[in-house]
Write a protein that holds these residues in place. Structure first.
Motif, PDB file in Angstrom:
ATOM      1  N   ARG A  67      83.444  17.947  35.682  1.00 38.01           N
ATOM      2  CA  ARG A  67      82.547  16.995  36.345  1.00 38.01           C
ATOM      3  C   ARG A  67      83.301  16.283  37.474  1.00 38.01           C
ATOM      4  O   ARG A  67      84.457  15.907  37.322  1.00 38.01           O
ATOM      5  N   GLY A  68      82.628  16.145  38.604  1.00 40.97           N
ATOM      6  CA  GLY A  68      83.216  15.438  39.732  1.00 40.97           C
ATOM      7  C   GLY A  68      84.177  16.256  40.567  1.00 40.97           C
ATOM      8  O   GLY A  68      84.770  15.727  41.502  1.00 40.97           O
ATOM      9  N   LEU A 116      84.433  23.358  25.932  1.00 36.41           N
ATOM     10  CA  LEU A 116      83.413  24.404  25.820  1.00 36.41           C
ATOM     11  C   LEU A 116      82.696  24.428  24.482  1.00 36.41           C
ATOM     12  O   LEU A 116      81.901  25.330  24.216  1.00 36.41           O
ATOM     13  N   THR A 117      82.982  23.478  23.626  1.00 37.07           N
ATOM     14  CA  THR A 117      82.315  23.272  22.332  1.00 37.07           C
ATOM     15  C   THR A 117      82.417  24.456  21.372  1.00 37.07           C
ATOM     16  O   THR A 117      81.570  24.612  20.497  1.00 37.07           O
ATOM     17  N   GLY A 152      94.069  22.859  29.413  1.00 33.77           N
ATOM     18  CA  GLY A 152      94.524  21.549  29.854  1.00 33.77           C
ATOM     19  C   GLY A 152      95.935  21.241  29.409  1.00 33.77           C
ATOM     20  O   GLY A 152      96.670  22.107  28.944  1.00 33.77           O
ATOM     21  N   LYS A 153      96.285  19.967  29.530  1.00 34.36           N
ATOM     22  CA  LYS A 153      97.632  19.483  29.234  1.00 34.36           C
ATOM     23  C   LYS A 153      97.757  19.123  27.758  1.00 34.36           C
ATOM     24  O   LYS A 153      96.805  18.654  27.142  1.00 34.36           O
ATOM     25  N   ALA A 177      79.312  26.473  25.690  1.00 35.90           N
ATOM     26  CA  ALA A 177      78.464  25.518  26.401  1.00 35.90           C
ATOM     27  C   ALA A 177      79.360  24.471  27.047  1.00 35.90           C
ATOM     28  O   ALA A 177      80.342  24.039  26.447  1.00 35.90           O
ATOM     29  N   PRO A 178      79.018  24.043  28.259  1.00 38.63           N
ATOM     30  CA  PRO A 178      79.814  22.993  28.882  1.00 38.63           C
ATOM     31  C   PRO A 178      79.697  21.691  28.094  1.00 38.63           C
ATOM     32  O   PRO A 178      78.626  21.345  27.622  1.00 38.63           O
ATOM     33  N   SER A 179      80.813  20.993  27.943  1.00 36.74           N
ATOM     34  CA  SER A 179      80.809  19.698  27.246  1.00 36.74           C
ATOM     35  C   SER A 179      80.553  18.591  28.258  1.00 36.74           C
ATOM     36  O   SER A 179      80.279  18.846  29.423  1.00 36.74           O
ATOM     37  N   SER A 180      80.743  17.364  27.824  1.00 38.95           N
ATOM     38  CA  SER A 180      80.567  16.230  28.731  1.00 38.95           C
ATOM     39  C   SER A 180      81.620  16.240  29.842  1.00 38.95           C
ATOM     40  O   SER A 180      81.404  15.668  30.897  1.00 38.95           O
ATOM     41  N   GLU A 181      82.776  16.911  29.619  1.00 40.62           N
ATOM     42  CA  GLU A 181      83.829  16.986  30.634  1.00 40.62           C
ATOM     43  C   GLU A 181      83.535  18.041  31.695  1.00 40.62           C
ATOM     44  O   GLU A 181      84.070  17.976  32.799  1.00 40.62           O
TER      45      GLU A 181
END
Length: 142
Positions: A33-34, A63-64, A43-44, A105-109
């Protein structure tokens, strides 16, 4: 030896892990997002997490889905400088494949997921491009 007015730029390493999921010659990518750039999901690490712990946590968050730790295999480790960052900033991305349970599925991130072929190489950061090149040379990426 450096003179009194010369500054030495020390490299900064951003240590990440990523999940390589290839289906039908395409690799799964995600756009946070963004942001306007797609990345290989991952990720880290947090604290003293292992690569596997980081990978499982990050993929569940982004990605749930739940990765099956018994199927995770190292694909390769890649490094590249990051565009738009100060000189000397390098991303190291340890890449792993593995099976998963659940529905991607895309998560909130994550704003969006997409399946990229080698033709989409220019749309990902340099460290991801190194992975794309390797996968193409192996015949894994269309």
């Amino acid at each position: 030896m450096f003179g009194p007015r010369e500054l030495r730029v020390l490299p900064v390493l951003i240590d990440t892990v990523a999940w390589v999921r290839i289906e039908d010659g395409r690799i799964l990518c995600a756009r946070p997002r963004g942001k306007d750039v797609f990345y290989i999901p991952g990720g880290k690490r947090e604290g003293v997490e292992s690569d596997l712990e980081t990978l499982v946590r990050e993929i569940k968050e982004e990605l749930t889905v739940l990765l099956d730790p018994g199927t995770v295999n190292h694909v390769g480790t890649y490094e590249a400088e990051t565009p738009g960052s100060p000189e000397g900033v390098v991303v190291r991305m340890a890449c792993y494949s593995g099976d998963y349970r659940g529905e991607l599925a895309p998560s909130s991130e994550i704003e969006e997921v997409a399946w990229f072929s080698y033709a989409d190489r220019a749309d990902v950061p340099p460290v991801d491009q190194a992975l794309f090149d390797d996968l193409k040379s192996r015949g894994d990426l269309a």
